[in-house]
Write an enzyme that holds these catalytic residues in place. Structure first.
Site, PDB file in Angstrom:
ATOM      1  N   ASP A   1       0.863  -1.191   0.000  1.00 31.69           N
ATOM      2  CA  ASP A   1       0.000   0.000   0.000  1.00 31.69           C
ATOM      3  C   ASP A   1       0.902   1.246   0.000  1.00 31.69           C
ATOM      4  O   ASP A   1       1.725   1.420   0.882  1.00 31.69           O
ATOM      5  CB  ASP A   1      -0.886  -0.016   1.248  1.00 31.69           C
ATOM      6  CG  ASP A   1      -1.943   1.085   1.233  1.00 31.69           C
ATOM      7  OD1 ASP A   1      -3.142   0.739   1.187  1.00 31.69           O
ATOM      8  OD2 ASP A   1      -1.559   2.275   1.256  1.00 31.69           O
TER       9      ASP A   1
ATOM     10  N   ASN B   1      -2.570  12.775  -4.810  1.00 34.63           N
ATOM     11  CA  ASN B   1      -3.738  13.296  -5.547  1.00 34.63           C
ATOM     12  C   ASN B   1      -3.985  14.756  -5.168  1.00 34.63           C
ATOM     13  O   ASN B   1      -4.209  15.597  -6.049  1.00 34.63           O
ATOM     14  CB  ASN B   1      -4.985  12.485  -5.207  1.00 34.63           C
ATOM     15  CG  ASN B   1      -5.039  11.165  -5.972  1.00 34.63           C
ATOM     16  OD1 ASN B   1      -4.434  11.045  -7.033  1.00 34.63           O
ATOM     17  ND2 ASN B   1      -5.740  10.197  -5.410  1.00 34.63           N
TER      18      ASN B   1
ATOM     19  N   ASP C   1      -2.770   8.900 -10.910  1.00 32.87           N
ATOM     20  CA  ASP C   1      -2.951   7.775 -11.855  1.00 32.87           C
ATOM     21  C   ASP C   1      -1.616   7.345 -12.437  1.00 32.87           C
ATOM     22  O   ASP C   1      -1.307   6.146 -12.482  1.00 32.87           O
ATOM     23  CB  ASP C   1      -3.886   8.181 -12.996  1.00 32.87           C
ATOM     24  CG  ASP C   1      -5.361   8.077 -12.596  1.00 32.87           C
ATOM     25  OD1 ASP C   1      -5.619   7.629 -11.455  1.00 32.87           O
ATOM     26  OD2 ASP C   1      -6.226   8.444 -13.413  1.00 32.87           O
TER      27      ASP C   1
ATOM     28  N   GLU D   1      -4.815   2.276  -4.006  1.00 36.42           N
ATOM     29  CA  GLU D   1      -3.348   2.321  -4.088  1.00 36.42           C
ATOM     30  C   GLU D   1      -2.748   1.061  -3.494  1.00 36.42           C
ATOM     31  O   GLU D   1      -1.594   1.016  -3.114  1.00 36.42           O
ATOM     32  CB  GLU D   1      -2.822   3.596  -3.408  1.00 36.42           C
ATOM     33  CG  GLU D   1      -2.679   3.569  -1.914  1.00 36.42           C
ATOM     34  CD  GLU D   1      -3.998   3.476  -1.116  1.00 36.42           C
ATOM     35  OE1 GLU D   1      -5.035   3.073  -1.687  1.00 36.42           O
ATOM     36  OE2 GLU D   1      -3.965   3.772   0.086  1.00 36.42           O
TER      37      GLU D   1
HETATM   38  N1  LIG Z   1      -5.278   8.924  -8.643  1.00 39.80           N
HETATM   39  C1  LIG Z   1      -5.846   7.856  -8.095  1.00 39.80           C
HETATM   40  N2  LIG Z   1      -6.088   7.797  -6.782  1.00 39.80           N
HETATM   41  C2  LIG Z   1      -6.632   6.694  -6.228  1.00 39.80           C
HETATM   42  C3  LIG Z   1      -7.032   5.609  -7.036  1.00 39.80           C
HETATM   43  N3  LIG Z   1      -7.557   4.631  -6.222  1.00 39.80           N
HETATM   44  C4  LIG Z   1      -7.519   5.129  -4.976  1.00 39.80           C
HETATM   45  N4  LIG Z   1      -6.952   6.373  -4.969  1.00 39.80           N
HETATM   46  C5  LIG Z   1      -6.735   7.273  -3.880  1.00 39.80           C
HETATM   47  O1  LIG Z   1      -5.860   6.720  -2.943  1.00 39.80           O
HETATM   48  C6  LIG Z   1      -6.071   7.362  -1.732  1.00 39.80           C
HETATM   49  C7  LIG Z   1      -5.985   6.402  -0.622  1.00 39.80           C
HETATM   50  O2  LIG Z   1      -6.010   7.167   0.528  1.00 39.80           O
HETATM   51  P1  LIG Z   1      -6.154   6.561   1.920  1.00 39.80           P
HETATM   52  O3  LIG Z   1      -6.823   5.225   1.861  1.00 39.80           O
HETATM   53  O4  LIG Z   1      -6.778   7.582   2.779  1.00 39.80           O
HETATM   54  O5  LIG Z   1      -4.738   6.329   2.422  1.00 39.80           O
HETATM   55  P2  LIG Z   1      -3.379   7.024   2.077  1.00 39.80           P
HETATM   56  O6  LIG Z   1      -3.567   8.424   1.749  1.00 39.80           O
HETATM   57  O7  LIG Z   1      -2.655   6.192   1.099  1.00 39.80           O
HETATM   58  O8  LIG Z   1      -2.726   6.917   3.414  1.00 39.80           O
HETATM   59  P3  LIG Z   1      -2.204   5.605   4.096  1.00 39.80           P
HETATM   60  O9  LIG Z   1      -2.671   4.467   3.328  1.00 39.80           O
HETATM   61  O10 LIG Z   1      -2.776   5.646   5.436  1.00 39.80           O
HETATM   62  O11 LIG Z   1      -0.755   5.730   4.036  1.00 39.80           O
HETATM   63  C8  LIG Z   1      -7.454   8.036  -1.823  1.00 39.80           C
HETATM   64  O12 LIG Z   1      -7.316   9.430  -1.840  1.00 39.80           O
HETATM   65  C9  LIG Z   1      -7.999   7.548  -3.107  1.00 39.80           C
HETATM   66  O13 LIG Z   1      -8.773   8.530  -3.763  1.00 39.80           O
HETATM   67  C10 LIG Z   1      -6.809   5.686  -8.434  1.00 39.80           C
HETATM   68  O14 LIG Z   1      -7.117   4.788  -9.190  1.00 39.80           O
HETATM   69  N5  LIG Z   1      -6.203   6.827  -8.895  1.00 39.80           N
END
Ligand SMILES: Nc1nc2c(ncn2[C@@H]2O[C@H](COP(=O)(O)OP(=O)(O)OP(=O)(O)O)[C@@H](O)[C@H]2O)c(=O)[nH]1
Length: 488
Positions: free
Chosen positions: A364, A372, A381, A407
């Protein structure tokens, strides 16, 4: 012109010609073909100019009958030179008429027409029969030149002339003219008349020609032409001429075929082919060729159909593949998606249950939300695509990388124990740390990784949840690290 030159047989000749022939025979005193007889008679006899021209006319007719058309024309032209000196316009006209007929027979109907016109202009007023003969020749030329109306007008004049003392050949020509004008009954009458005259003159070839036409005309008129055709066949057999025999057999085959008597039709058709070896060979060759062409066409069609089918099948497969890809591949990173993982894991776990080690990494990206937020979703992306590529590069062929969602990524490592899995995880972690992300070169990212090894009795859910727990620990303990679940 379809005219047949008069036979030199004495019964078909004009009285003066017959007289000359008798004299020639008396002079030569030998049984010779007519052309030789007349050549010798001309050379050795004491003839006046008019007689020489008349003998030239007869000689040319004999040469023509013997198949030497070119010689005949030379003879007639020489005869014309002599005839000019006599001032005998009828004789000159007869010679021009003969030369014209030869052109017509060779298909040069325009020259024939000119010569026949010249001949008719020379005919003295009293020579009704000769004028009618010239009209007949002209009418035939005109019909061949497609001037049907003028030809029909001349035919009407010939009918008005009412000539009855023609030789067989001229009745035959008249009959042909009627036939070509579509007046089949009249054609039949005059072919019959010509046939009788040929028969009287013992002209077997002329007789045969007429019988053949009579048979054909009777057929066309709905009468039974069988008797005439068999009489023609008897004549052809007597003459032993293959070409004529073939013609009659062909007609008889058509007659029996029309009657539905296929056995006899085939018999005559075979006889026709047998007498036409070249034609038979050609026919055979062409039918073989036709069959080959048909076969080729069929093959071609099926080849086309087949290749269309192949293309369609290929297109179908590709379409299916695309659908499969869409269903089992993550559209952003092109890695296998969660569904693919769910479908493949049971088999991999079954192998592990059978004793083969298996480990699973759950990865992760840390604080991905901020990527983002800081740089845009599009940059996020691109980073995910690069992360997927990085993961793929770190895999062996037997490994199964997948995008688990958002992610989060999974890497299944068949045949790998936990320790080795943790080394792999560590290698990946370090690469992510040092990665220059093309979409945002100044971006520094880290990854947290949870590791779990298959334990007997695990299913996918249990194994994943253990890896998830390990990941949770990695996050909770500061991120950018590799952890295992507490059991380990
Ligand atoms: N650009 C993009 N963002 C994504 C995609 N799938 C998930 N995300 C983003 O990934 C982020 C995941 O954030 P969180 O689950 O809060 O966790 P994090 O910011 O990675 O923080 P931790 O996991 O706690 O380290 C979210 O803002 C989602 O919008 C994607 O396909 N593209």
């Amino acid at each position: 012109m379809n005219a047949v030159s008069p036979s030199p047989s004495i019964r078909t000749l004009l009285p003066a010609q017959a007289d000359l022939l008798v004299q020639a025979r008396a002079l030569v005193k030998r049984e010779l073909p007519a052309s030789l007889l007349l050549t010798q008679a001309l050379r050795h006899g004491q003839w006046n100019t008019a007689e020489q021209a008349e003998i030239a006319l007869l000689l040319g007719q004999s040469q023509l009958l013997e198949g030497h058309g070119g010689k005949a024309v030379s003879t007639w032209l020489a005869g014309l030179e002599r005839a000019q000196g006599t001032g005998d316009r009828a004789l000159i006209a007869r010679l021009w008429l003969a030369v014209g007929d030869t052109h017509a027979r060779s298909g040069d109907c325009e020259t024939a027409l000119r010569l026949h016109e010249h001949a008719i202009d020379l005919v003295p007023g009293a020579e009704q029969t000769l004028r009618s003969a010239c009209r007949l020749a002209l009418a035939t030329d005109l019909l061949a030149l497609q001037d049907t109306a003028t030809s029909a007008a001349l035919l009407w004049q010939i009918e008005q002339d009412g000539t009855t003392n023609w030789p067989a050949s001229q009745f035959e020509t008249l009959a042909e003219l009627y036939r070509l004008h579509g007046r089949l009954t009249d054609a039949l009458v005059y072919h019959d008349r010509a046939h009788q005259l040929h028969a009287q003159a013992d002209c077997a070839a002329g007789s045969l020609r007429c019988l053949l036409r009579i048979g054909q005309l009777q057929q066309q008129l709905g009468q039974d032409g069988e008797a005439a055709l068999h009489a023609a066949l008897a004549q052809a057999d007597a003459l032993a001429t293959h070409v004529l025999q073939a013609d009659v057999h062909h007609e008889l085959a058509a007659l029996y075929e029309a009657r539905g008597d296929h056995e006899r039709a085939l018999e005559h058709f075979d006889a026709f082919l047998a007498r036409q070896p070249q034609a038979a060979a050609t026919r055979h060759a062409s039918s073989k060729r036709l069959a080959a062409i048909e076969m080729r066409l069929k093959l071609l069609t099926s080849e086309i159909e087949l290749s269309q089918l192949r293309e369609e099948t290929l297109a179908g497969r590709q379409q299916l593949q695309k659908l499969e890809n869409a269903a089992y591949r993550d559209s952003l990173t092109q890695l296998p998606n969660r569904r693919a993982l769910n479908e493949r894991l049971p088999d991999l776990l079954a192998a592990a249950e059978a004793g083969q080690p298996l480990s699973l990494l759950l990865l992760d990206l840390d604080h991905f939300k901020s990527v983002n937020d800081e740089y845009s979703h599009a940059v996020g992306d691109d980073v995910l695509v690069s992360a997927g590529e990085l993961l793929r590069q770190e895999c062996r062929d037997s490994d199964l990388p997948a995008r688990f969602g958002g992610e989060e990524f999974v890497l299944v490592l068949p045949g790998v124990r936990l320790n080795d899995a943790m080394h792999t995880a560590e290698r990946i972690r370090l690469r992510v740390r040092s990665q220059r992300w093309p979409a945002q070169p100044e971006l520094a990212l880290t990854v947290s990784i949870g590791c779990a090894e298959f334990l007997p009795g695990d299913n996918a859910e249990i194994l994943l949840s253990r890896a998830d727990l390990a990941l949770y620990l990695a996050k909770r303990t500061g991120r950018d690290r590799v952890c295992t679940a507490p059991e380990h």
